[in-house]
Design a protein around this motif. Structure first.
Motif, PDB file in Angstrom:
ATOM      1  N   PHE A 146       1.178  -0.996  -0.540  1.00  0.00           N
ATOM      2  CA  PHE A 146       0.357  -0.285   0.050  1.00  0.00           C
ATOM      3  C   PHE A 146       0.781   1.457  -0.161  1.00  0.00           C
ATOM      4  N   SER A 147       0.559   2.399   0.140  1.00  0.00           N
ATOM      5  CA  SER A 147       1.002   3.774  -0.792  1.00  0.00           C
ATOM      6  C   SER A 147       0.142   4.548   0.837  1.00  0.00           C
ATOM      7  N   VAL A 148       1.710   5.415   1.187  1.00  0.00           N
ATOM      8  CA  VAL A 148       1.388   6.280   2.468  1.00  0.00           C
ATOM      9  C   VAL A 148       1.491   7.161   1.396  1.00  0.00           C
ATOM     10  N   PRO A 149       0.558   9.108   2.260  1.00  0.00           N
ATOM     11  CA  PRO A 149       1.402  10.351   1.271  1.00  0.00           C
ATOM     12  C   PRO A 149       2.813  10.319   2.877  1.00  0.00           C
ATOM     13  N   LEU A 150       3.953  10.505   1.602  1.00  0.00           N
ATOM     14  CA  LEU A 150       5.321  10.714   1.958  1.00  0.00           C
ATOM     15  C   LEU A 150       4.862  11.585   3.584  1.00  0.00           C
ATOM     16  N   ALA A 151       4.321  13.069   3.220  1.00  0.00           N
ATOM     17  CA  ALA A 151       3.955  14.055   4.235  1.00  0.00           C
ATOM     18  C   ALA A 151       3.507  13.476   5.563  1.00  0.00           C
ATOM     19  N   HIS A 152       2.943  12.602   5.724  1.00  0.00           N
ATOM     20  CA  HIS A 152       2.044  12.397   6.633  1.00  0.00           C
ATOM     21  C   HIS A 152       3.456  11.543   7.512  1.00  0.00           C
ATOM     22  N   VAL A 153       3.984  10.508   6.816  1.00  0.00           N
ATOM     23  CA  VAL A 153       4.962  10.254   7.650  1.00  0.00           C
ATOM     24  C   VAL A 153       6.589  10.752   7.979  1.00  0.00           C
ATOM     25  N   LEU A 154       5.869  11.896   7.596  1.00  0.00           N
ATOM     26  CA  LEU A 154       7.789  12.527   7.380  1.00  0.00           C
ATOM     27  C   LEU A 154       6.826  13.737   8.255  1.00  0.00           C
ATOM     28  N   ASP A 155       5.846  13.782   9.744  1.00  0.00           N
ATOM     29  CA  ASP A 155       5.889  14.947  10.162  1.00  0.00           C
ATOM     30  C   ASP A 155       5.944  14.310  11.683  1.00  0.00           C
ATOM     31  N   ALA A 156       6.655  14.504  12.091  1.00  0.00           N
ATOM     32  CA  ALA A 156       6.827  14.613  13.534  1.00  0.00           C
ATOM     33  C   ALA A 156       5.151  14.959  14.526  1.00  0.00           C
ATOM     34  N   GLU A 157       4.313  15.841  14.228  1.00  0.00           N
ATOM     35  CA  GLU A 157       2.874  16.227  14.854  1.00  0.00           C
ATOM     36  C   GLU A 157       2.179  14.268  14.463  1.00  0.00           C
ATOM     37  N   ARG A 158       2.143  13.240  13.713  1.00  0.00           N
ATOM     38  CA  ARG A 158       2.010  13.106  13.270  1.00  0.00           C
ATOM     39  C   ARG A 158       2.031  11.452  14.678  1.00  0.00           C
ATOM     40  N   TYR A 159       3.320  11.507  15.357  1.00  0.00           N
ATOM     41  CA  TYR A 159       3.556  10.416  16.072  1.00  0.00           C
ATOM     42  C   TYR A 159       3.349  10.036  17.233  1.00  0.00           C
ATOM     43  N   VAL A 160       3.243   9.189  18.006  1.00  0.00           N
ATOM     44  CA  VAL A 160       2.873   8.892  19.018  1.00  0.00           C
ATOM     45  C   VAL A 160       3.788   7.994  20.038  1.00  0.00           C
ATOM     46  N   ILE A 161       3.978   8.262  21.222  1.00  0.00           N
ATOM     47  CA  ILE A 161       4.626   6.630  21.371  1.00  0.00           C
ATOM     48  C   ILE A 161       3.956   6.104  22.570  1.00  0.00           C
ATOM     49  N   GLU A 162       4.051   5.165  22.393  1.00  0.00           N
ATOM     50  CA  GLU A 162       3.401   4.112  22.584  1.00  0.00           C
ATOM     51  C   GLU A 162       4.127   2.932  23.306  1.00  0.00           C
ATOM     52  N   SER A 163       3.576   2.069  24.295  1.00  0.00           N
ATOM     53  CA  SER A 163       4.273   0.852  25.155  1.00  0.00           C
ATOM     54  C   SER A 163       3.680  -0.341  24.660  1.00  0.00           C
ATOM     55  N   ARG A 164       4.630  -1.437  24.367  1.00  0.00           N
ATOM     56  CA  ARG A 164       4.344  -2.894  25.564  1.00  0.00           C
ATOM     57  C   ARG A 164       4.728  -3.582  26.061  1.00  0.00           C
ATOM     58  N   ARG A 165       4.278  -5.186  26.704  1.00  0.00           N
ATOM     59  CA  ARG A 165       5.863  -5.527  27.618  1.00  0.00           C
ATOM     60  C   ARG A 165       5.981  -6.434  26.275  1.00  0.00           C
ATOM     61  N   TRP A 166       7.350  -6.749  26.459  1.00  0.00           N
ATOM     62  CA  TRP A 166       8.356  -7.707  25.486  1.00  0.00           C
ATOM     63  C   TRP A 166       9.687  -8.063  26.555  1.00  0.00           C
TER      64      TRP A 166
END
Length: 200
Positions: A146-166
């Motif tokens: 699939f494709s995603v707009p490059l501007a979406h994934v190169l926008d720092a405001e789109r990122y979140v920090i999440e966590s899980r057990r590993w």
């Protein structure tokens, strides 16, 4: 934040020095063993030029795979002995996984290497697709391309920090969701590093 990206901006960003990244960047308490041996690998970030801007091709890994089933990933893999370098490895793997001929790719450059929890040192290769091709997912490895707009994934405001057990411990990681696609882990971390390069 609306953002417009041009190929010249991508080239300029790749010409600037960057910092290596790793799956452990958000987990500074992790102690990595000294003298560990990392296997070289290359992944391709295939950029497509469309009327509405630049897009990035990504894959959804097969749900039948033993490692990272169903995760979003760049096409790519470990460097084989027959590969001249990690760029050649990334191009070969992209051909095998999604049917992208190496001669259809104009390689703009590479990002600093990324260390994964699985013991690879991965070099992201940025390349522009210069000619149309028929996307052909490798049925044993890839469920979807699939494709995603490059501007979406190169926008720092789109990122979140999440966590899980590993492996018995809490592990934090970046994620950059897009529609039904949950882009996280090493793929998101490498994209976040690219975002930092663009933002300098």
């Amino acid at each position: 934040m609306a953002m417009t990206l041009e190929l010249d901006a991508l080239r300029a960003a790749l010409a600037r020095p960057g910092r290596p990244s790793s799956d452990f960047d958000l987990n500074p308490e992790t102690v990595l063993p000294a003298g560990r041996k990392l296997r070289p690998a290359g992944v391709l970030a295939p950029v497509v030029q469309r009327a509405d801007g630049l897009h990035l091709l990504l894959t959804k890994r097969s749900s039948a795979l033993k490692h990272h089933p169903g995760q979003i990933a760049f096409p790519g893999g470990k460097q084989d002995e027959a590969d001249a370098d990690v760029i050649a490895a990334a191009l070969r793997e992209a051909h095998e996984e999604i049917g992208l001929p190496p001669e259809n790719v104009d390689v703009l450059g590479t990002l600093p290497a990324h260390e994964t929890v699985t013991g690879f040192i991965v070099t992201p290769v940025i390349g522009v697709i210069t000619r149309d091709f028929t996307i052909t997912p490798e049925k044993d490895e890839v469920d979807e391309v699939f494709s995603v707009p490059l501007a979406h994934v190169l926008d720092a405001e789109r990122y979140v920090i999440e966590s899980r057990r590993w492996r018995g411990a809490k592990r934090s990681y970046y994620a950059v969701p897009y529609g039904p696609y949950y882009i996280w882990g090493a793929t998101a971390r490498m994209l976040r590093a690219w975002t930092d390069q663009i933002s300098k």
